[in-house]
Design a protein around this motif. Sequence first.
Motif, mmCIF file in Angstrom:
data_model
loop_
_atom_site.group_PDB
_atom_site.id
_atom_site.type_symbol
_atom_site.label_atom_id
_atom_site.label_comp_id
_atom_site.label_asym_id
_atom_site.label_seq_id
_atom_site.Cartn_x
_atom_site.Cartn_y
_atom_site.Cartn_z
ATOM 1 N N LEU A 1 2.913 -7.984 -3.588
ATOM 2 C CA LEU A 1 2.456 -6.625 -3.266
ATOM 3 C C LEU A 1 2.211 -5.820 -4.543
ATOM 4 O O LEU A 1 1.150 -5.201 -4.693
ATOM 5 C CB LEU A 1 3.509 -5.920 -2.396
ATOM 6 C CG LEU A 1 3.174 -4.486 -1.994
ATOM 7 C CD1 LEU A 1 2.026 -4.460 -0.989
ATOM 8 C CD2 LEU A 1 4.381 -3.784 -1.388
ATOM 9 N N THR A 2 3.177 -5.851 -5.462
ATOM 10 C CA THR A 2 3.065 -4.988 -6.648
ATOM 11 C C THR A 2 2.040 -5.515 -7.653
ATOM 12 O O THR A 2 1.415 -4.731 -8.361
ATOM 13 C CB THR A 2 4.432 -4.824 -7.358
ATOM 14 O OG1 THR A 2 4.995 -6.120 -7.525
ATOM 15 C CG2 THR A 2 5.367 -3.964 -6.563
ATOM 16 N N ASN A 3 1.858 -6.814 -7.737
ATOM 17 C CA ASN A 3 0.928 -7.373 -8.733
ATOM 18 C C ASN A 3 -0.471 -7.654 -8.192
ATOM 19 O O ASN A 3 -1.444 -7.613 -8.933
ATOM 20 C CB ASN A 3 1.496 -8.650 -9.334
ATOM 21 C CG ASN A 3 2.706 -8.358 -10.195
ATOM 22 O OD1 ASN A 3 2.581 -7.901 -11.321
ATOM 23 N ND2 ASN A 3 3.889 -8.575 -9.629
ATOM 24 N N PHE A 4 -0.546 -7.995 -6.934
ATOM 25 C CA PHE A 4 -1.856 -8.396 -6.389
ATOM 26 C C PHE A 4 -2.265 -7.568 -5.165
ATOM 27 O O PHE A 4 -3.298 -7.839 -4.563
ATOM 28 C CB PHE A 4 -1.852 -9.886 -6.017
ATOM 29 C CG PHE A 4 -1.477 -10.785 -7.167
ATOM 30 C CD1 PHE A 4 -2.379 -11.018 -8.204
ATOM 31 C CD2 PHE A 4 -0.228 -11.371 -7.229
ATOM 32 C CE1 PHE A 4 -2.027 -11.838 -9.275
ATOM 33 C CE2 PHE A 4 0.134 -12.186 -8.298
ATOM 34 C CZ PHE A 4 -0.768 -12.422 -9.328
ATOM 35 N N GLY A 5 -1.420 -6.636 -4.790
ATOM 36 C CA GLY A 5 -1.733 -5.797 -3.637
ATOM 37 C C GLY A 5 -1.731 -6.549 -2.316
ATOM 38 O O GLY A 5 -2.329 -6.123 -1.328
ATOM 39 N N VAL A 6 -1.029 -7.703 -2.291
ATOM 40 C CA VAL A 6 -0.983 -8.495 -1.049
ATOM 41 C C VAL A 6 -0.081 -7.784 -0.044
ATOM 42 O O VAL A 6 1.094 -7.533 -0.339
ATOM 43 C CB VAL A 6 -0.445 -9.923 -1.329
ATOM 44 C CG1 VAL A 6 -0.289 -10.713 -0.034
ATOM 45 C CG2 VAL A 6 -1.357 -10.655 -2.298
ATOM 46 N N PRO A 7 -0.590 -7.419 1.117
ATOM 47 C CA PRO A 7 0.228 -6.669 2.070
ATOM 48 C C PRO A 7 1.318 -7.544 2.721
ATOM 49 O O PRO A 7 1.275 -8.776 2.641
ATOM 50 C CB PRO A 7 -0.784 -6.207 3.117
ATOM 51 C CG PRO A 7 -1.885 -7.204 3.048
ATOM 52 C CD PRO A 7 -1.930 -7.690 1.628
ATOM 53 N N TYR A 8 2.227 -6.840 3.351
ATOM 54 C CA TYR A 8 3.376 -7.484 4.010
ATOM 55 C C TYR A 8 2.934 -8.613 4.937
ATOM 56 O O TYR A 8 3.496 -9.707 4.909
ATOM 57 C CB TYR A 8 4.138 -6.412 4.794
ATOM 58 C CG TYR A 8 5.188 -6.945 5.733
ATOM 59 C CD1 TYR A 8 6.480 -7.176 5.299
ATOM 60 C CD2 TYR A 8 4.870 -7.214 7.077
ATOM 61 C CE1 TYR A 8 7.446 -7.665 6.181
ATOM 62 C CE2 TYR A 8 5.828 -7.693 7.943
ATOM 63 C CZ TYR A 8 7.115 -7.923 7.501
ATOM 64 O OH TYR A 8 8.052 -8.411 8.363
ATOM 65 N N TRP A 9 1.915 -8.353 5.768
ATOM 66 C CA TRP A 9 1.558 -9.330 6.810
ATOM 67 C C TRP A 9 1.050 -10.635 6.210
ATOM 68 O O TRP A 9 1.319 -11.713 6.740
ATOM 69 C CB TRP A 9 0.514 -8.738 7.765
ATOM 70 C CG TRP A 9 1.035 -7.497 8.413
ATOM 71 C CD1 TRP A 9 0.670 -6.213 8.114
ATOM 72 C CD2 TRP A 9 2.062 -7.398 9.396
ATOM 73 N NE1 TRP A 9 1.400 -5.317 8.866
ATOM 74 C CE2 TRP A 9 2.256 -6.022 9.664
ATOM 75 C CE3 TRP A 9 2.839 -8.332 10.082
ATOM 76 C CZ2 TRP A 9 3.195 -5.569 10.582
ATOM 77 C CZ3 TRP A 9 3.769 -7.886 11.004
ATOM 78 C CH2 TRP A 9 3.945 -6.513 11.241
ATOM 79 N N ALA A 10 0.350 -10.520 5.075
ATOM 80 C CA ALA A 10 -0.103 -11.744 4.409
ATOM 81 C C ALA A 10 1.073 -12.423 3.717
ATOM 82 O O ALA A 10 1.199 -13.660 3.729
ATOM 83 C CB ALA A 10 -1.197 -11.412 3.404
ATOM 84 N N ALA A 11 1.976 -11.591 3.143
ATOM 85 C CA ALA A 11 3.151 -12.148 2.451
ATOM 86 C C ALA A 11 4.050 -12.906 3.425
ATOM 87 O O ALA A 11 4.724 -13.868 3.051
ATOM 88 C CB ALA A 11 3.933 -11.024 1.782
#
Lengths: 245, 286
Positions: free
Chosen positions: B56-66
Amino acid sequence: MSETALKSSAATAPAMLSVENLHAWYAESKVLHGINFDVREGELLTLIGRNGAGKTTTLRAIMGILQKRTGSIRINGDELIGKRTFEIARKGIAYCPEERAIFSSLSVRENLLLPPVLKPGGLTEEEVFEIFPNLLRRASSQGTKLSGGEQQMLALARILRTGSRLLLLDEPSEGLAPVVVKEIGEMILKIKARGYTVLLVEQNLRFARKVADRHVVIENGAVADILTAEEVERAPERIQSYLGV
Amino acid sequence: MTVQLLAGQLLLGLINGSFYALLSMGLAIIFGLMNVVNFAHGAQYMIGAFTAWFLLTNFGVPYWAALVIAPLIVAALAMIMERLLLRPLSNLDHLYGLLATYAIALIVEGLVRQRYGATGIPYDSPIKGGIHLGFMFLPWYRLWVVVFSIVTCVGTWFLIEKTRLGAYLRAANEMPQIVESFGINVPKMITLTYGFGAGLAALSGVLAAPIYQVSPSMGSNVMIVVFAIVVIGGMGSISGAIITGYLLGIVEGLTKIVYPEGANMVVFVFMAAALMWRPDGMMKSN
């Protein structure tokens, strides 16, 4: 096909399994010292010998359960030395161990259906139950709740579904009552009549004589003699001398 | 004791129980099918949470994708660990696997602490708001955790107890050589099982991130309770781990009402009792 006709056709068939100069070890202890024999297509060959002679070890080495081995083991020309057990099974070899290996966590039907179909031509569930009707009656029981004879039948039955044409059977008569041994013998003959090739480890000479085309006598991890069923019938004392009976 | 208080603690217990159930199920799968006491489970849970935060912090990947990516990454790392570390130990006593996974847990936790510090890092809840139930305010996210945990637990139980794949796994635990003689690649199946168990831990970690914050010690804090739950449920019993996980989460919550000081130890009282009177666990191992 009659039993005699089956035996004569097996006698002229090409080799399905060839074992050449097979050496095998349990850790540092050498147990097989250059075993040589062939199993012909459609044949029922016994490995016979005293306790500790190396019969079961030979089966385990063929199946790759014993990995430390040298020499050559070929099925239809494909080399098995260096292959893992699951790769060997996929070549069309099925193995029924001495201890039967029925899974306690599975029912009879689950045990039966557990081995995947590896090659076309395996028996259907219905065909299996036709040969082993007892199992149908106990299909929902826990596998290890069956009697010794029924467990042996289940262990035999489940490998017939895989489509493998070569069956390695390790002492199916071991620890069973004479009446059950007779029943198992009849079932093995039914299996053979369906064209399966069988390599059978046995100590029970009477049982072996009833079902086998040829006998390979194993002594001290090596082949001591190879006898046809006819030779044994003519001169049973020859094989008896090896077994000390 | 008011009904509101009781219902509130029941619900909080169920939320904690959701994490206990997911984590203890993963542990039970690994122990039940591989005979490995996976002390790295807590570290895999923590790495799941950290991976979600890092993405999330480095690539902006949201929770649902994580929620999908982090378990896959941890599962892949766990499979490498199984091949390199656990497989060579598989023929030795269980203790070797336990010590090896414990060492990995300590190393991973130490490295993360050194890099990111010991304090918790907040992770925003992906679902805002909640519902007033009369006795408490229930954030939607916590409801999601409970529902998702139940669905995952039931789905995994079904996979292992009721499918052909599950039958292979159970049979391979009993007699791996025989299952291999049926033409099944048992070593690969074991690697995938370990990856699956570790992936479940990482999944719990991602779920936990918005509730408990992300910290290096989040795994070691919860794992001792989770081990106790696996013992109470029956080592290797998947249904036992799931049911005991939820029940003890609720028991822990209820203890907070009647004897708050005992809430942290009630699970261990049950473990001691189980070891004395039902050493095979509440539900016998499969």
